[in-house]
Design an enzyme around this catalytic site. Structure first.
Site, PDB file in Angstrom:
ATOM      1  N   HIS A 137      -5.750  -5.349  57.229  1.00 49.74           N
ATOM      2  CA  HIS A 137      -5.940  -5.456  59.044  1.00 49.74           C
ATOM      3  C   HIS A 137      -6.235  -4.137  59.304  1.00 49.74           C
ATOM      4  O   HIS A 137      -5.777  -2.919  58.846  1.00 49.74           O
ATOM      5  CB  HIS A 137      -4.717  -5.972  59.595  1.00 49.74           C
ATOM      6  CG  HIS A 137      -4.513  -7.438  59.385  1.00 49.74           C
ATOM      7  ND1 HIS A 137      -5.322  -8.431  59.586  1.00 49.74           N
ATOM      8  CD2 HIS A 137      -3.607  -7.923  58.605  1.00 49.74           C
ATOM      9  CE1 HIS A 137      -4.656  -9.635  59.325  1.00 49.74           C
ATOM     10  NE2 HIS A 137      -3.719  -9.477  58.576  1.00 49.74           N
ATOM     11  N   CYS A 169     -10.667  -4.659  59.892  1.00 44.09           N
ATOM     12  CA  CYS A 169     -11.553  -4.747  61.115  1.00 44.09           C
ATOM     13  C   CYS A 169     -11.823  -3.513  61.853  1.00 44.09           C
ATOM     14  O   CYS A 169     -10.914  -2.784  61.461  1.00 44.09           O
ATOM     15  CB  CYS A 169     -10.849  -5.704  62.141  1.00 44.09           C
ATOM     16  SG  CYS A 169     -10.400  -7.271  61.772  1.00 44.09           S
TER      17      CYS A 169
END
Ligand SMILES: *[C@@H]1O[C@H](CO)[C@@H](O)[C@H](O)[C@H]1NC(C)=O
Ligand SMILES: *[C@@H]1O[C@H](CO)[C@@H](O)[C@H](O)[C@H]1NC(C)=O
Ligand SMILES: *[C@@H]1O[C@H](CO)[C@@H](O)[C@H](O)[C@H]1NC(C)=O
Ligand SMILES: *[C@@H]1O[C@H](CO)[C@@H](O)[C@H](O)[C@H]1NC(C)=O
Ligand SMILES: *[C@@H]1O[C@H](CO)[C@@H](O)[C@H](O)[C@H]1NC(C)=O
Length: 460
Positions: free
Chosen positions: A159, A202
């Site tokens: 992430h 991301c």
């Protein structure tokens, strides 16, 4: 000059000639008589998450290891950071096995466990890059012991958010500014000839955008640009090829795109430029980006990843569905979908269902709380009308996310101490904190508004 003097000069000339031919041999053979002069291949692979619903990050890293191992890199030159809570996780329907695509081969077997559990942290990551063994806390002690002829490949999957990458501990992160600083230090120390950095997360573009200089001999590609999610794929609820009992996603779209491309092609003949085009094409949910020193796009993958002897009977993975039928899932929503699936799967009235419902409601509550508190802070700082515009503003491309990185870190810390951890979903708001810093908000003001927005401190 004396005869001896000439002899010394000739000898020196001979030495320097043997260093001129110091690139990695065409075959990747690195252990010949001119050992010192030859470059070596080194790799550092890192999955920055834990938890079964993040299965895919460690699956990606294990797969990357198999590619390099098959390419002829030795375990002593491949450093692996992975939490290692997946293979034997109670939720894993195939204990001891990790796969990275439907019906895929076990990629877990043989993976060196250099840094696992709490040893997967930013401190050890930097120490391993810099080759500083004394700075390590735990782990195998393996670091990039590299010199000016070596090629380094770094692959990070996790992430991320504008300006940072996650680590298993919620209180740890790799900030873009710190990572770039470490890379610059490695360059000053003449710790490599060239480096390639592949990054899945991301907003991963924000780690390099306006930050990675072109003169460090580093070529980087990212799964997404500086302002969008990256995508999980091969997910049980979307893709009929993934057995439901997995209850998780097996890979990430950008990651499996570059790795399946490596699996299917001759790494001796494929350049980074060609791979970039193919990966960008397949990763259709986000914009794959490239940064840094573009001279390396002409190099062959082989230079960093090695290459196995060609196997002409290799059968590439055939998608039985068109890719468009198998949707990919924003990395930010994977946890929510995972808990939803657990609820659906558990027998009605069971304790399991009750627990799963609780987890799902907690996740929903956490998300709502983050949405609410950030919006509130924006309104308190900039007014109801302007608030959301200021927080979501994106700077022109080529500019870094924020100028004052200390402010950025401090504001995130301030928010978290008043309002609770951002966690994977809340990380989508880090740009808001950057924009508060760019707008010149003072720390006192930030403390006051965080306190006001989150006066009922949640326990998340
Ligand atoms: C490459 O390998 C082949 C056979 O293994 C050998 O004959 C050849 O000399 C090698 N070339 C280089 C540049 O090392
Ligand atoms: C290695 O890390 C130690 C401990 O953090 C530090 O004192 C030392 O200066 C570092 N060495 C180098 C060469 O950076
Ligand atoms: C890279 O370029 C920047 C300016 O563009 C310069 O300040 C820096 O010293 C250069 N670094 C190296 C290692 O050449
Ligand atoms: C891009 O993808 C399409 C559809 O999968 C394919 O037909 C095309 O050849 C690809 N182009 C490149 C440059 O890989
Ligand atoms: C070549 O590929 C085939 C099919 O994937 C496999 O069965 C075989 O073991 C491979 N051979 C080698 C030497 O890797």
């Amino acid at each position: 000059m004396s005869i001896q003097g000439w002899a010394v000069l000739l000898f020196l000339a001979f030495l320097s000639l043997s260093t001129i031919g110091s690139t990695i041999g065409e075959n990747g053979s690195t252990s010949t008589t001119h050992h010192k002069a030859k470059g070596k291949r080194w790799a550092l692979l890192i999955a920055g998450s834990n938890g079964y619903y993040n299965y895919r990050h460690q699956a990606d890293v294990c797969h990357a290891y198999q590619i390099l191992k098959k390419g002829g890199l030795k375990d002593e030159n491949i450093i692996v950071f992975m939490y290692d809570d997946i293979a034997f996780n109670l939720e894993n329907p195939r204990p001891g096995v990790i796969i990275n695509k439907p019906n895929g081969r076990d990629v877990y077997k043989g993976v060196p466990k250099d840094y696992t559990g709490d040893e997967v942290n930013s401190h050890n990551f930097y120490a391993a890059i810099l080759g500083n063994k004394t700075a390590l806390k735990g782990g195998s002690g393996k670091v990039l012991e590299t010199g000016p002829n070596d090629h380094i490949f770094i692959y990070y999957t996790d992430h991320g958010a504008a300006g940072l990458l996650g680590m298993p501990s919620d209180s740890d992160a790799v900030y873009a500014k710190d990572l770039i600083h470490v890379l610059k230090k490695k360059h000053v120390a003449k710790g490599y000839k060239s480096m390639v950095f592949y990054l899945e997360a991301c907003e991963s573009g924000s780690m390099f955008e306006g930050l990675l200089p072109k003169n460090l001999s580093i070529y980087a590609t990212t799964a997404a640009n500086a302002q969008e999610s990256s995508y999980a794929t091969y997910c049980y609820d979307d893709d009929p090829r993934v057995p439901k009992e997995f209850g998780t996603c097996l890979g990430d779209l950008y990651s499996i795109s570059w790795m399946e491309d490596c699996d299917a092609n001759d790494l001796r003949k494929e350049t980074f430029g060609v791979q970039y085009g193919r990966v960008r094409n397949r990763t259709d949910e986000s914009h794959v980006m490239k940064y840094g020193d573009m001279s390396h796009i002409k190099e062959f993958l082989f230079t960093y990843m090695g290459a196995a002897p060609l196997n002409h009977s290799y059968a590439p993975f055939k998608a039985t569905l068109s890719e468009s039928l198998s949707r990919s899932v924003s990395q930010r929503d994977v946890a929510l979908l995972h808990f939803q699936h657990k609820v659906n799967r558990a027998p009605t009235g069971s304790h399991e269902k009750f627990e799963a419902q609780k987890q799902l409601l907690d996740e929903i509550a956490r998300r709502k709380h983050v949405d609410y508190s950030i919006t509130k802070i924006g309104e308190l700082l900039f007014g109801t009308e302007k608030g959301s515009n200021v927080l979501t503003n994106v700077r022109p491309s080529g500019q870094p996310l924020v100028d004052d990185w200390d402010c950025f870190k401090m504001f995130i810390r301030t928010y978290e101490s008043h309002c609770g951890k951002l966690s994977a979903y809340g990380m989508k708001y880090t740009r808001a904190f950057a924009n508060m810093c760019n707008a010149g908000v003072s720390l006192e003001k930030m403390v006051a508004v965080s306190d006001q927005a989150c006066s009922k401190k949640p326990h998340v």
